[in-house]
Design a protein around this motif. Structure first.
Motif, PDB file in Angstrom:
ATOM      1  N   SER A 210       0.834  -1.203   0.000  1.00 57.28           N
ATOM      2  CA  SER A 210       0.000   0.000   0.000  1.00 57.28           C
ATOM      3  C   SER A 210       0.867   1.250   0.000  1.00 57.28           C
ATOM      4  O   SER A 210       2.065   1.200   0.306  1.00 57.28           O
ATOM      5  CB  SER A 210      -0.922   0.018   1.224  1.00 57.28           C
ATOM      6  N   GLY A 219      -8.842   4.231   3.446  1.00 45.42           N
ATOM      7  CA  GLY A 219      -8.705   2.856   3.895  1.00 45.42           C
ATOM      8  C   GLY A 219     -10.045   2.201   4.145  1.00 45.42           C
ATOM      9  O   GLY A 219     -11.113   2.759   3.834  1.00 45.42           O
ATOM     10  N   ASP A 220      -9.981   1.025   4.699  1.00 44.51           N
ATOM     11  CA  ASP A 220     -11.168   0.206   4.945  1.00 44.51           C
ATOM     12  C   ASP A 220     -12.211   0.972   5.762  1.00 44.51           C
ATOM     13  O   ASP A 220     -11.925   1.478   6.844  1.00 44.51           O
ATOM     14  CB  ASP A 220     -10.735  -1.062   5.693  1.00 44.51           C
ATOM     15  N   TYR A 374     -11.554  -4.178  -3.799  1.00 44.10           N
ATOM     16  CA  TYR A 374     -11.647  -3.343  -2.600  1.00 44.10           C
ATOM     17  C   TYR A 374     -10.267  -3.134  -1.983  1.00 44.10           C
ATOM     18  O   TYR A 374      -9.921  -2.028  -1.555  1.00 44.10           O
ATOM     19  CB  TYR A 374     -12.593  -4.003  -1.600  1.00 44.10           C
ATOM     20  N   ARG A 375      -9.456  -4.191  -1.975  1.00 44.95           N
ATOM     21  CA  ARG A 375      -8.108  -4.077  -1.396  1.00 44.95           C
ATOM     22  C   ARG A 375      -7.229  -3.158  -2.241  1.00 44.95           C
ATOM     23  O   ARG A 375      -6.416  -2.397  -1.705  1.00 44.95           O
ATOM     24  CB  ARG A 375      -7.478  -5.459  -1.248  1.00 44.95           C
ATOM     25  N   CYS A 378      -8.227   0.273  -1.265  1.00 44.98           N
ATOM     26  CA  CYS A 378      -7.740   0.592   0.087  1.00 44.98           C
ATOM     27  C   CYS A 378      -6.236   0.836   0.111  1.00 44.98           C
ATOM     28  O   CYS A 378      -5.740   1.603   0.946  1.00 44.98           O
ATOM     29  CB  CYS A 378      -8.087  -0.541   1.055  1.00 44.98           C
ATOM     30  N   ASN A 379      -5.509   0.194  -0.791  1.00 44.36           N
ATOM     31  CA  ASN A 379      -4.047   0.292  -0.785  1.00 44.36           C
ATOM     32  C   ASN A 379      -3.512   1.404  -1.677  1.00 44.36           C
ATOM     33  O   ASN A 379      -2.297   1.542  -1.837  1.00 44.36           O
ATOM     34  CB  ASN A 379      -3.434  -1.045  -1.215  1.00 44.36           C
ATOM     35  N   PRO A 412     -13.432   3.752  -0.617  1.00 48.12           N
ATOM     36  CA  PRO A 412     -12.505   3.865   0.517  1.00 48.12           C
ATOM     37  C   PRO A 412     -11.453   4.960   0.357  1.00 48.12           C
ATOM     38  O   PRO A 412     -10.777   5.306   1.320  1.00 48.12           O
ATOM     39  CB  PRO A 412     -11.846   2.477   0.568  1.00 48.12           C
ATOM     40  N   HIS A 413     -11.287   5.497  -0.860  1.00 44.92           N
ATOM     41  CA  HIS A 413     -10.395   6.644  -1.036  1.00 44.92           C
ATOM     42  C   HIS A 413     -10.976   7.875  -0.347  1.00 44.92           C
ATOM     43  O   HIS A 413     -12.193   8.056  -0.308  1.00 44.92           O
ATOM     44  CB  HIS A 413     -10.223   6.961  -2.525  1.00 44.92           C
TER      45      HIS A 413
END
Length: 464
Positions: A210, A219-220, A374-375, A378-379, A412-413
């Motif tokens: 990330s 993030g999440d 999604y990851r 988030c990263n 999530p941004h």
């Protein structure tokens, strides 16, 4: 429900199923400002007779079978259920139309629910602010598909019988020449190498790698945080001036240079000390993969002809920007950005991401695909998209359109940026998590000033 009923329904595309996942549930918000007051009855009449309500996606319910698999089922349209009229001003403090509309959009951004007992689209009419907000679930189509459909309902202001036109970024024509091994083999090897690097980065981003923490990190769970919105405004001629000053650059090269420089300005304001020079922030850019870009022929899209298929045909690019202080020459920033984007183009990164995503959706299901997407979000640090709109002023129902803007529900941004060009202007909707970025208006100003600096540098360069 009888299984034979589902046999007559149309299954969703893999991308459509992905956009319906609760973690990513995406709704597009397209804002159309008009010059004259809105006649609600006239709008409803135009909708009832438009291409939109005839399109299968816009006249179908989302249904699920006993296994949870989604299908489209044709239904009749009740226009009154899709038109939401807001008669009073959004804000009571005498705020400008722009501020009021952005406030309304920010509230919609964290509300990703739509009634499942009707097709997944709505039109909100903000009468006091002379604008309409098209609220359309991303499962129905991507930005290019939806822009194409919208423009079939519009006409040029200078010619009421003519459809709008879109001019794409000019590209040099390919010249036919003999194959030269000494030139082509190194290019092929570079393409293979860049593809390998992207595949590695894509996998690592989906697992654990990330961006380093910064004042704009999300993030999440951040997609659930309250939102705020601002609008950055650019003159297309200013972007063209920069494009002309640097050899072989595209408008997208200029746009991403502006984003990199603007974010650096903002970070310097937020944390003047403590940020390491060269800190990398990675953006997720949505890329249209259609063979014919720009204004699509709607009949071709509905028939699903090669290169024209309706729906979501998007790849992603992972685009790095580096935090730099103001010492960097603005035009050198453009040169460096062009070099990075050229490498991305050679890597077929967007096509790879689309193909792999489709395979994962088809064989492992939307849940796994959603987790990986999604990851990746988030990263990374921000989202950017750019849709080319009509080059001339247009009307809808005889009412001149003053602006076209676009945004979506939150991710999530902490920052999502969506830009649409229209009639010589380009306007970017900047949606932020306001607990992390409380001043999106200043961020918009940083982006605007970054372009003006580049234009000034370009003017000086061309007069030498």
């Amino acid at each position: 429900m009888d299984s034979s009923t589902f046999e007559t329904d149309e299954p969703l595309t893999p991308a459509g199923r992905l956009f319906l996942r609760p973690e990513i549930n995406q709704i597009i918000h397209c804002v159309i400002g008009v010059r004259d007051s809105i006649d609600v009855d006239s709008v409803k009449s135009q909708i009832a007779g438009s291409v939109m309500v005839q399109h299968p996606r816009f006249s179908s319910l989302l249904v699920r079978d006993r296994n949870g698999v989604e299908y489209w089922r044709r239904t009749s349209i009740e226009v009154d259920r899709h038109v939401i009229v807001v008669a009073e001003p959004v804000l009571d403090d005498g705020a400008s139309d722009e501020k009021a509309v952005n406030e309304y959009l920010a509230d919609l951004a964290i509300n990703s629910s739509m009634d499942a007992d009707k097709p997944l689209w709505e039109i909100h009419l903000l009468l006091a602010h002379k604008c309409a907000i098209f609220r359309i679930h991303h499962a129905l189509g991507d930005g290019i598909s939806l822009m194409s459909m919208f423009l079939t309902c519009c006409r040029r202001a200078d010619d009421p019988n003519a459809l709008p036109t879109i001019v794409l970024d000019s590209r040099p024509a390919r010249k036919t020449r003999r194959w030269r091994w000494a030139e082509e083999i190194p290019k092929m090897l570079l393409a293979v190498w860049f593809n390998f690097l992207f595949v590695a980065e894509f996998i690592l981003r989906a697992l654990w790698v990330s961006d380093r923490k910064s004042p704009i990190s999300g993030g999440d769970g951040v997609e659930l945080w309250p939102r705020k919105m601002a609008t950055a405004k650019f003159a297309v001629e200013d972007m063209k001036a920069v494009k002309k000053a640097v050899a072989n650059v595209t408008m997208n090269d200029v746009l991403f240079s502006v984003i990199g420089a603007g974010l650096s300005r903002y970070l310097e304001h937020r944390q003047p000390k403590g940020l390491k020079e060269g800190l990398q922030l990675t953006g997720v850019a949505m890329v249209n993969l259609r063979e014919q870009r720009g204004l699509q022929e709607l009949t071709q899209m509905m028939k699903g002809n090669r290169g024209f298929g309706w729906g979501n045909k998007l790849g992603i690019l992972l685009l790095p920007v580096n935090y730099e202080k103001k010492t960097l020459d603005p035009l050198q920033c453009v040169v460096r950005t062009k070099k990075m984007l050229d490498r991305k183009k050679r890597s077929f990164e967007a096509h790879f991401s689309y193909g792999v995503g489709k395979l994962i959706m088809s064989y492992l299901g939307p849940k796994v695909a959603c987790i990986l997407n999604y990851r990746i979000v988030c990263n990374t640090s921000f989202t950017i998209s750019n849709v080319i709109g009509p080059r001339e002023e247009i009307t809808i129902g005889g009412n001149p359109i003053t602006y076209i803007r676009s945004t979506s529900t939150s991710l999530p941004h902490t920052i999502t940026m969506h830009m649409v060009s229209y009639a010589g202007r380009a306007e970017m909707q900047i949606l932020v998590a306001k607990d992390i970025i409380p001043d999106p208006e200043f961020l918009a100003e940083c982006l605007e000033n970054a372009l003006l600096e580049m234009k000034t540098a370009a003017t000086i360069f061309q007069t030498k």
